[in-house]
Scaffold this active site. Structure first.
Site, PDB file in Angstrom:
ATOM      1  N   ASP A  47     -44.686 -51.507 -95.242  1.00  8.28           N
ATOM      2  CA  ASP A  47     -45.753 -50.729 -94.614  1.00  8.28           C
ATOM      3  C   ASP A  47     -45.376 -49.261 -94.506  1.00  8.28           C
ATOM      4  OD1 ASP A  47     -46.889 -53.195 -94.296  1.00  8.28           O
ATOM      5  OD2 ASP A  47     -46.345 -53.395 -92.183  1.00  8.28           O
TER       6      ASP A  47
ATOM      7  N   LYS B  36     -50.832 -45.234 -79.817  1.00  6.49           N
ATOM      8  CA  LYS B  36     -50.662 -45.535 -81.247  1.00  6.49           C
ATOM      9  C   LYS B  36     -51.955 -45.383 -82.040  1.00  6.49           C
ATOM     10  CE  LYS B  36     -49.188 -49.061 -84.542  1.00  6.49           C
ATOM     11  NZ  LYS B  36     -48.584 -50.395 -84.754  1.00  6.49           N
TER      12      LYS B  36
ATOM     13  N   ASP C 196     -52.284 -49.135 -96.800  1.00  8.73           N
ATOM     14  CA  ASP C 196     -50.954 -48.534 -96.666  1.00  8.73           C
ATOM     15  C   ASP C 196     -49.883 -49.601 -96.485  1.00  8.73           C
ATOM     16  OD1 ASP C 196     -51.666 -49.402 -94.170  1.00  8.73           O
ATOM     17  OD2 ASP C 196     -51.023 -47.603 -93.109  1.00  8.73           O
TER      18      ASP C 196
END
Length: 977
Positions: free
Chosen positions: A678, A753, A910
């Protein structure tokens, strides 16, 4: 050595020897010349296989020259056997005699071995041929099933209803049917009759065109099934409305489904006529490819390599699209017929002497839209409302619903154009344009050669073969049957609705009403989540016994790839990712075993994923007992895996690692598990590469470090520092002081986040506020809703300010992109650009135009793309859309390179996946492709393209670029990890 023994490579060859009078032993004749010969290949043990057993050859030795190696007898009749001109003195010396066996010369052994190799190759060739025949047979069978699934789905559903009707009449099976199946079966025949009556009605062409166009284009039974299943599917998908769906949405969806089925139906009916008109003299071999395929309707669509021709025939004879107006009119009329014929009955209370409670299953009602502040205009919209009795059983029987666009049993068609690729017969489009005609025209107008890399990437993603992990599915089914509510699965029970107390206090009543609204909202969300879970599980159940299946992929308008199947796919939740695995297995190998352990630790998370690799390996070693227990007793053991952030994926990794550790040779254990790599806040990684800023590059792991840099923790520390500073201020001077005190010890990595992750994608203050509000709600430390809202507002402002301080270069690039977009949008033009892989992008943000049509059910206001652009949306959306187009390009470049290297590859924007044994190779490739991508003058090319397209406009200068060396990415172990 001369030999009279006959030899044939055939296994059945006969060895014939001259009979000798008596038993004798063979001895080597010693001679000075023998030394030379003894070193030759004819006597060398290496010249003949040691394991090969050959018969001893008795050879006549007449006329043998003295310089030749000879075998003779020491019997009395030696002279009768051998007649030599000169026998060496040592010949008859028994002490020097040695007993030996005859060995053939090299050409004999060579001939024999060559014959074995030839036969082995022949056998291998035959085996390969049989394997290829079996592979083709298997592929043809799967292709038949795939074509049938795509073209006969609705017809099979009709047959199922008719069969159920027959069984119900004959055997009275209705009580055993699932609840929703009973409802649909009860609605089917009345609706079919109503549609048939409408089809046979003697109405004028004008009236039918106005209210029910194309209603006679399908058999009534098939149309009835489409209406029922489409409406129930929309109700189960959930949405903003409780137990209802907007008429506009339902009508258009039903109209589109009918149109798609009409195309297939008309095509198959036409081919049946072709079959009838064929001359009797025409042989089976002379039949056209199309006719062979179409014989006996869809069952004839089984011949290999014929689907391409069939698609061409369909394409050449397809009528023009109906359009949204026609779809909506037909959909509304069918909905109206359903509301008139579908009823539901409450279960009869045997003790009560009351008539049965029968009422309509659906109602057409109007709702009032939320009023705009400061405006007195009241807007109404129509909905189809579902009776509570229908809702009661829906989420438990979703598996009865038909799901289109399921994963394919054979690899998807390769992409060759905008509508050429993907599914064999179902409409498939390269890009999800959502009705943007400008984007469609841009993609259609691009030369095929320019789009080749995009096509190859989508083909690569679609060719990855998946299968269902049955062990994980069994665990999920057990939890779901037990009521869910663990491992991230939704609770299958509703929350109780609070009862009104006997108090007459107005404030108490208001508080009760607020709690009731909140409970109903929670239950509505639970219902939607339960339906979603059932949809995912129903697909998994259908596919669990398949050897493998494939996901056709297409793009959004920015160039990001997505599976076309919406439910059970690897882009979805932990549940889906845990259930899915690669169909092809590969040995772990030494590096693969290491990556499997790292992967397991990362899935467990809880801060472990931010440790260095060695620390993650140590974490796994310290929890070996828990891992083995989780694998052996996932539900009856200590259930350590349930503590993981991604529990089902963690359990799958525990099972795979357990298999390896139990094996005597762990490195040879076959693994089907996809291992993830990742990106570290990937959006900021792309901005750091664009701006070449060294500090930002280090913050997002573009630079090698001893452990992963964690930008989320860095921002959380900055936010916490600011909040603690504000908390000691005087509340009379700074009103944020009270809010800051409230938030002390609540700021952590998880709180910020999502906001940090989406900041580079253009998250607004409102979006950041809602993200932080949800995280604070999860903590449950602030009960008052108003206080929660104001605290979220304050935390969002502080978080965005901290982001601006740390990522100034990224902010500069974002601002430049937004300014360029504003310059273009003010000219009433959409922002256009071409990705590094040649994909044209047109931002689809235009002011919509309302288009009113009259239907049999109500007046509908359809929205369509207008000519005026939305300037603000064009400006704010361009920076995130541009970066999305770049991360999509990186993923597609990596996919093609992995395919060329022989790797299995799956991508989730991603996050890149491959087998454990291939992670090192994929890591090298994805870094090389990232460097290759950003070695291009991306921003310079973009500005040049803008200036060429709009020569009269003035664009701001390019932002300053830093001195970061891109090649450092190649040595960064945590760039993707």
């Amino acid at each position: 050595m001369a030999s009279t023994a006959s030899y044939s490579p055939s296994p059945t060859s006969q060895w014939r020897t001259q009979k000798l009078p008596k038993r004798f032993n063979f001895y080597v004749i010693h001679n000075q010349e023998f030394g030379k010969l003894s070193q030759s290949s004819s006597l060398s043990t290496s010249s003949f296989p040691k394991t090969l057993k050959l018969p001893v050859i008795h050879m006549p030795i007449n006329n043998i020259q003295s310089q030749t190696t000879v075998c003779v007898s020491t019997d009395e009749n030696l002279e009768e056997l051998v007649n030599l001109q000169k026998i060496p003195n040592g010949f008859l010396n028994k002490e020097s005699n040695k007993r030996v066996f005859i060995q053939d010369p090299p050409w004999v052994s060579s001939l024999f071995m060559n014959s074995l190799f030839v036969r082995a190759k022949q056998v291998q060739g035959v085996r390969r041929e049989f394997r290829e025949i079996e592979r083709r047979r298997r592929y043809a069978m799967l292709r038949r099933r795939q074509i049938k699934a795509e073209t006969e789905a609705w017809e099979q559903m009709v047959e199922e209803y008719r069969e159920l009707e027959r069984e119900m009449c004959e055997k009275k099976l209705a009580p055993n049917l699932p609840y929703v199946k009973k409802l649909l079966l009860g609605w089917f025949e009345p609706l079919r009759q109503a549609i048939e009556k409408e089809q046979n009605a003697e109405t004028t062409v004008k009236h039918r065109a106005a209210f029910a166009p194309h209603i006679d284009s399908l058999p009534a039974d098939k149309m009835a099934v489409i209406v029922m299943h489409k409406l129930m599917g929309l109700l189960m998908m959930g949405g903003k409305e409780e137990r209802c769906v907007q008429v506009v949405q339902a009508a258009v969806q039903i109209g589109m489904a009918v149109e798609n089925e009409v195309r297939i139906h008309n095509f198959l009916e036409k081919t049946k006529k072709l079959q009838k008109h064929m001359t009797g003299a025409q042989s089976q071999e002379d039949m056209s490819k199309e006719t062979m395929i179409l014989r006996k309707r869809v069952k004839s669509l089984i011949k290999r390599n014929r689907v391409v021709e069939v698609r061409k025939l369909m394409k050449s004879e397809e009528p023009e699209s109906w359009g949204r107006d026609t779809q909506a009119k037909l959909g509304c009329r069918l909905l109206e017929l359903l509301t008139e014929t579908a009823y539901v009955q409450r279960p009869v209370d045997q003790s009560a002497d009351t008539p049965p409670d029968i009422r309509p299953a659906f109602r057409h009602v109007f709702k009032i839209a939320t009023r705009d502040p400061g405006k007195n205009i009241v807007k109404k919209y129509g909905v189809i409302e579902c009776d509570p009795l229908v809702v009661a059983g829906v989420d438990r029987t979703v598996k009865q619903m038909m799901i289109p666009y399921v994963p394919m049993l054979v690899p998807p068609k390769k992409w060759r154009g905008y509508d050429k690729g993907g599914y064999l017969f179902l409409p498939s489009y390269l890009m999800r344009t959502h009705g943007s005609r400008r984007q469609q025209d841009a993609v259609r107008g691009v030369p095929t050669k320019q789009m080749q890399q995009v096509y190859e990437a989508l083909d690569t993603l679609g060719s990855t073969k998946w299968r269902v992990n049955k062990r994980i599915l069994n665990v999920v089914e057990s939890i779901w049957a037990g009521g869910g509510n663990i491992a991230g699965l939704v609770d299958r029970k509703d929350v109780p609705i609070p009862e009104l107390s006997n108090s007459d206090d107005i404030m108490e009543v208001k508080k009760w009403k607020w709690k009731v609204r909140k409970s109903k909202k929670i239950n509505q969300e639970l219902h939607s989540q339960r339906c979603d879970t059932e949809l995912k599980l129903s697909v998994a159940r259908k596919l669990k016994d398949e050897e493998g299946f494939y996901y056709p992929h297409n793009l959004d308008f920015r160039g990001r790839a997505y599976p076309m199947h919406p439910h059970l796919n690897h882009l979805s939740s932990d549940l889906c990712r845990g259930i899915l695995e690669f169909a092809e297995g590969r040995p772990l190998g030494k590096s693969g075993l290491r990556w499997l352990k790292i992967h397991l630790a990362s899935l467990y998370a809880g801060g472990v994923e931010k440790l260095c690799y060695d620390a993650r390996l140590a974490f796994v070693e310290n929890h070996i007992h828990d891992i083995l227990d989780s694998a052996n007793n996932p539900l009856n053991g200590n259930r350590w895996w349930l503590n993981a952030e991604d529990p089902f994926q963690c359990l799958a990794a525990c099972i795979n690692l357990s298999e390896a550790l139990k094996s005597s040779s762990p490195h040879t254990v076959i693994s089907h598990l996809p291992i993830h790599q990742d990106g570290s806040c990937n959006g900021l990684q792309h901005y750091a590469a664009l701006g070449r800023d060294s500090m930002e590059a280090a913050a997002v792991n573009l630079v090698a470090g001893e452990k992963p840099a964690d930008v989320y923790t860095e921002i959380a520390l900055r936010v916490d520092h600011i909040i603690r500073g504000d908390s000691i201020k005087d509340p009379a001077i700074d009103p944020n002081a009270l809010l800051a005190k409230l938030l002390i010890d609540q700021v952590d990595r998880k709180l910020v986040k999502q906001t940090v992750m989406t900041s580079v994608y253009g998250v607004t203050y409102v979006g950041a506020r809602e993200q932080i509000k949800r995280r604070l709600e999860e903590k449950g430390l602030i009960d008052d809703d108003r206080l929660l809202f104001t605290a979220s507002c304050y935390a969002a402002k502080v978080t965005l300010a901290a982001l601006g301080e740390l990522f100034q270069a990224a902010r500069g690039t974002m601002t430049w992109l937004g300014d360029c977009a504003k310059v273009i949008a003010l000219e009433n033009q959409p922002v256009r650009w071409t990705t590094p892989l040649g994909l044209p992008v047109v931002q689809p943000y235009f002011k919509t135009q309302r288009h009113v049509i009259r239907t049999s059910l109500q007046i509908l206001a359809l929205q369509r793309e207008g000519d005026a652009v939305e300037v603000r949306k064009q400006r704010t959306a361009f920076p995130p859309n541009f970066v999305h187009s770049l991360d999509g390009s990186h993923m597609m470049m990596t996919a093609v390179a992995c395919r060329d290297a022989g790797l299995q590859f799956a991508g989730v924007h991603d996050s890149f996946w491959t087998h454990a044994c291939d992670v090192d190779q994929m890591n090298r490739i994805l870094r090389e492709k990232f460097v290759e991508l950003y070695s291009l003058p991306i921003l310079e090319d973009l500005l040049e393209n803008f200036q060429k397209s709009y020569p009269a406009l003035t664009f701001p200068p390019l932002p300053k670029r830093g001195d970061f060396n891109l090649r450092e990415v190649l040595e960064s172990p945590y760039f993707f990890n």
